[in-house]
Design an enzyme around this catalytic site. Structure first.
Site, PDB file in Angstrom:
ATOM      1  N   SER A 124       0.826  -1.212   0.000  1.00 27.82           N
ATOM      2  CA  SER A 124       0.000   0.000   0.000  1.00 27.82           C
ATOM      3  C   SER A 124       0.860   1.262   0.000  1.00 27.82           C
ATOM      4  CB  SER A 124      -0.962  -0.047   1.189  1.00 27.82           C
ATOM      5  OG  SER A 124      -2.004   0.881   1.025  1.00 27.82           O
ATOM      6  N   ASP A 166      -5.101  -3.998  -3.170  1.00 28.57           N
ATOM      7  CA  ASP A 166      -4.286  -3.639  -2.019  1.00 28.57           C
ATOM      8  C   ASP A 166      -4.259  -4.786  -1.008  1.00 28.57           C
ATOM      9  OD1 ASP A 166      -3.333  -2.465   0.390  1.00 28.57           O
ATOM     10  OD2 ASP A 166      -3.944  -0.489  -0.304  1.00 28.57           O
TER      11      ASP A 166
END
Length: 831
Positions: A367, A653
């Site tokens: 991320s 993600d």
């Protein structure tokens, strides 16, 4: 089973079988209609043999339908073949009702015997489906296939179809030849029979690549083409099958390259086409194996020398470390948007100031922390240079006004870039748009760098190896709770860890089939990967629910698919351990289907080309230790729903499951001894390490126990040391949460603040009013500087804990190395 090491691919003997399935009858089928009896038919789906479905006729208005229809399939002996038998109630005017699906492992069928199975569909109403199976070997079909024990790559053939075009259309109306090979890479091709070139009677060739060993067919038909202004279209309804030719490709030998086939015409003479088969090279472009790639191994050899020298210096060792005595140290960074990006800069700077950065072999990020590493690795010598300049550059972008990213000029730029991405073979999505917006927020301009460019920063082992983490999920109908697969990105390779399948990073975004690179596309710019790794907008509602409450009882009770084992005792007795259970899937009701669609839909996710397409799961894939170790989902028991048979990847993600990047570092092949864990979560700074511990315990992966008292949960420390000598190959984890403890009183370790400096220690890293919340992309200069100083202070204040962990890792390595040498000596004496 071949006894070759599962770390690499190998060749395995295989045969082809002829499978006969006779759908006999069903009994006591109630259906969904209250007034009328059901109108039943059965669909057969075997994706490892046929791209489409086969179905019986419909038996109208009957609770005990009798079909007695026989279907034939050609299957591969080393592939996990799961036949799905679906019972439907046909409706006129509305969609047919799906009543049941039976998932049956064809490994249960012995050779040269007739097996009749009575599948229990509903015990309450005694609903049953009776099916007969027969399996015979196809003579002279034995050959060797490539496999890594989890995936199988059968032989691939290329079909060439050649037709002669003419200056004038040979038929009264404009006509084209429609060709289709279902299950091939190309799927279909159309050839307009009129020649528009200057050559007289030119020839055009269409090529199809397909699995040689499966029951693939060529379908050829003629259809009229109509023009209206600038639009050209075909009339599909005119083709009723009477002017269609089907050629089974399994009966054609690769030696036959000049076979003439006639395609019936709607008027006039049939069209002659020429077909021929050639075998494709065995060399694969997808690397099958669980070991590290050669380039990473070479990097490790070079990095070891720098790590050994650095450890000798910082630990004040008397002797040099050599070979297996050199521990592997890794940095693990969580996500957290701009907060994670900022903190990772300062943590790496802190390690550099402490003289420890050159001890690090890997940096894993997920991320927001990936935004730091991708920027740093633009400089091939970043870790050997002062990091104050990159930090100041990051500060400039974090503190600048972001309103310009929505300007008309930027919107035009985004549109142009997405259009170019489509031309380059990508599938543009909101994730790509988000990547372009990140580029505008965090870069000085257009960034031409690509992930494979970072190989220059690893050429001499001068920097740690970066690893970026994402997870592959199902785009619709299935939650991340039920299905997720770790996908790692390095400058060398991109791979799905569970399957032991990797491609070169420069080939990411290209199209693969049966392990071969079929259509090369440009590698995407790094901003598109940043958007993928750090897309905080790809959550579906059930993911959000789980991440905020950690409760999934509603999903399990009301929405999750109803699946149960319906094996009978006779099947259990003859089944080998690798065979999967016979399962019954009962579709959910209307309420559950609606809820499921609402909860699982990911409307703004993107799709990526699936580089596993055309590969199949090995018949014993569940017995492969690496696959079992990385088993992440309930769907692992349903091979037909796993990634090799999916059209696309859906990468999101990694924080949607665990907001950490531990998994790539826990691969046994990387032999990581110490993990310096940087957690940038605001409210739950210990959650990620606890979730990782629970996950690893369930999966049987070496990870230290994380046992915390209530007091430790309430009052967070600057550093936690998790170590477990009782677990083999278990790394030492030094966990640094984002907390403000002694920094309130000390500006440097051992240096108290003056009364005037006390306000600088008030850094709010908790609560709803913290300036560092996830969706805030703009900090004040003071907030940026204070966060930077806090993270560096926490690291420096725990230097002794880091050095102790490194010392312990060196001692363990030496002890293991001495033990191995003694065992080798004893073995040599015995021989």
């Amino acid at each position: 089973m071949n006894t070759t090491s599962p770390l690499t691919f190998y060749k395995e003997k295989a045969s082809n079988y002829e499978l006969t399935v006779r759908i006999i009858k069903a009994q006591n089928i109630h259906g969904t209609d209250v007034v009328t009896k059901p109108d039943c038919y059965v669909c057969l789906r075997l994706p490892t043999s046929l791209a489409g479905r086969k179905r019986t006729k419909t038996v109208w208005n009957n609770r005990d339908p009798v079909w007695d229809e026989t279907f034939h399939f050609r299957i591969h002996s080393q592939v996990k073949n799961i036949l799905e038998l679906s019972v439907y109630d046909e409706d006129v005017g509305t969609a047919d009702d799906h009543l049941f699906t039976v998932s049956y492992d064809l490994g249960n069928v012995p050779l040269n015997e007739n097996v009749v199975e009575n599948f229990t569909l509903n015990t309450e109403f005694q609903e049953e489906l009776q099916v007969e199976f027969t399996l015979v070997i196809i003579p002279e079909s034995q050959k060797k296939v490539t496999t890594n024990g989890v995936l199988v790559c059968p032989e691939m053939s290329a079909l060439q179809v050649e037709v002669q075009k003419q200056k004038r259309d040979p038929f009264k109306k404009k006509t084209e030849l429609a060709l289709s090979v279902r299950g091939s890479f190309e799927d279909s091709h159309s050839i307009l029979l009129r020649d528009s070139s200057h050559e007289l009677n030119s020839r055009e060739t269409a090529v199809f690549h397909f699995p040689r060993d499966l029951g693939t067919e060529l379908t050829a038909s003629l259809r009229r083409v109509y023009s209206s202004f600038d639009v050209t279209f075909t009339n599909e309804t005119e083709n009723d099958g009477s002017n269609q030719t089907t050629v089974p490709l399994s009966v054609i030998s690769p030696m036959e390259s000049d076979i003439h086939v006639q395609v019936p015409a709607m008027e006039g003479k049939p069209l002659d086409i020429q077909i021929g088969l050639t075998e494709c090279p065995e060399k694969l472009d997808v690397r099958l194996g669980f070991d590290l790639c050669d380039k990473e191994k070479i990097f490790l050899q070079k990095r070891q020398r720098l790590v050994a020298d650095t450890l000798k210096r910082v630990l004040k060792l008397e002797e040099d470390l050599v070979g297996e005595e050199i521990p592997v140290v890794a940095v693990m960074a969580t996500g957290g948007g701009v907060r994670a990006m900022t903190c990772l800069y300062s943590h790496l700077c802190g390690l550099q100031n402490m003289g420890l950065l050159d001890c690090v072999t890997y940096i894993a990020s997920a991320s927001g922390s990936t935004w730091t590493t991708t920027k740093l690795f633009e400089d091939p010598n970043w870790s050997q240079s002062n990091l104050s300049e990159p930090i100041n550059n990051a500060k400039k972008h974090v503190t600048k006004n972001k309103i310009s990213i929505f300007s008309v000029d930027r919107l035009k730029y985004y549109r142009k870039e997405l259009q170019q991405a489509a031309v380059d073979g990508q599938k543009p999505s909101f994730t790509d748009l988000w990547g372009l917006m990140l580029e505008s927020m965090l870069q000085n301009g257009r960034n031409e760098n690509r992930l494979s460019d970072q190989q220059a920063a690893l050429e001499n082992g001068q920097n740690p190896l970066p690893i970026y983490l994402a997870i592959n999920v199902k785009q619709d109908t299935i939650s991340t709770l039920d299905f997720k697969e770790w996908c790692e990105f390095t400058p060398y390779e991109v791979g799905l860890i569970k399957y032991g399948a990797f491609i070169r990073t420069e080939d990411y975004g290209s199209e693969f089939y049966m392990g071969r690179l079929m259509k090369k596309h440009p590698e995407p710019r790094i901003c598109f990967l940043q958007g993928l790794w750090g897309n905080v907008f790809s959550l579906n509602l059930v993911d959000t629910w789980y991440l905020t409450t950690q409760l999934d009882t509603f999903w399990d009770t009301w929405v999750k698919d109803r699946i149960k084992d319906i094996d009978k005792e006779d099947i259990r007795l003859r089944r080998e351990s690798a065979h999967t259970k016979t399962r019954l899937f009962t579709p959910a009701g209307t309420f559950s289907r609606i809820w499921k669609g609402v909860l699982t839909n990911r409307p703004i996710d993107g799709e990526q080309h699936n580089f596993l397409q055309g590969l199949y799961l090995h018949k014993d894939y569940h017995q492969q230790p690496q696959f079992s170790t990385w088993k992440d989902s309930n769907l692992d028991n349903f091979p037909n729903k796993l990634t090799p048979l999916a059209d696309n990847l859906c990468l999101v993600d990694a924080g949607y499951f665990i907001n950490a990047s531990f998994p790539p570092l826990l691969r046994p092949e990387r032999k990581v001894d110490v993990i310096i864990s940087f957690d940038y979560t605001l409210d739950t700074p210990l959650l990620a390490v606890e979730q990782t511990c629970n996950y690893c315990t369930t999966q049987g992966i070496g990870f230290p126990k994380v046992s915390l008292s209530e007091e430790e949960r309430k009052t967070h420390k600057e550093c936690y040391v998790f170590n477990d000598d009782e677990i083999n190959n278990c790394p030492i984890v030094l966990h640094f949460p984002l907390v403000n403890d002694t920094f309130k009183k000390f500006k440097e370790p051992g240096v108290l603040r003056t009364p005037e400096e006390m306000s600088d220690g008030n850094v709010d890293v908790t609560g709803a009013f913290s300036p560092y919340f996830l969706t805030n992309f703009t900090y004040s200069e003071r907030d940026f500087d204070r966060l930077n100083k806090l993270t560096q202070y926490n690291l420096a204040n725990n230097t002794e804990l880091i050095l102790d962990a490194l010392q312990t890792a060196v001692q363990r390595r030496k002890a293991r190395n001495n033990s191995c040498q003694m065992q080798q000596t004893v073995a040599q004496k015995k021989t």
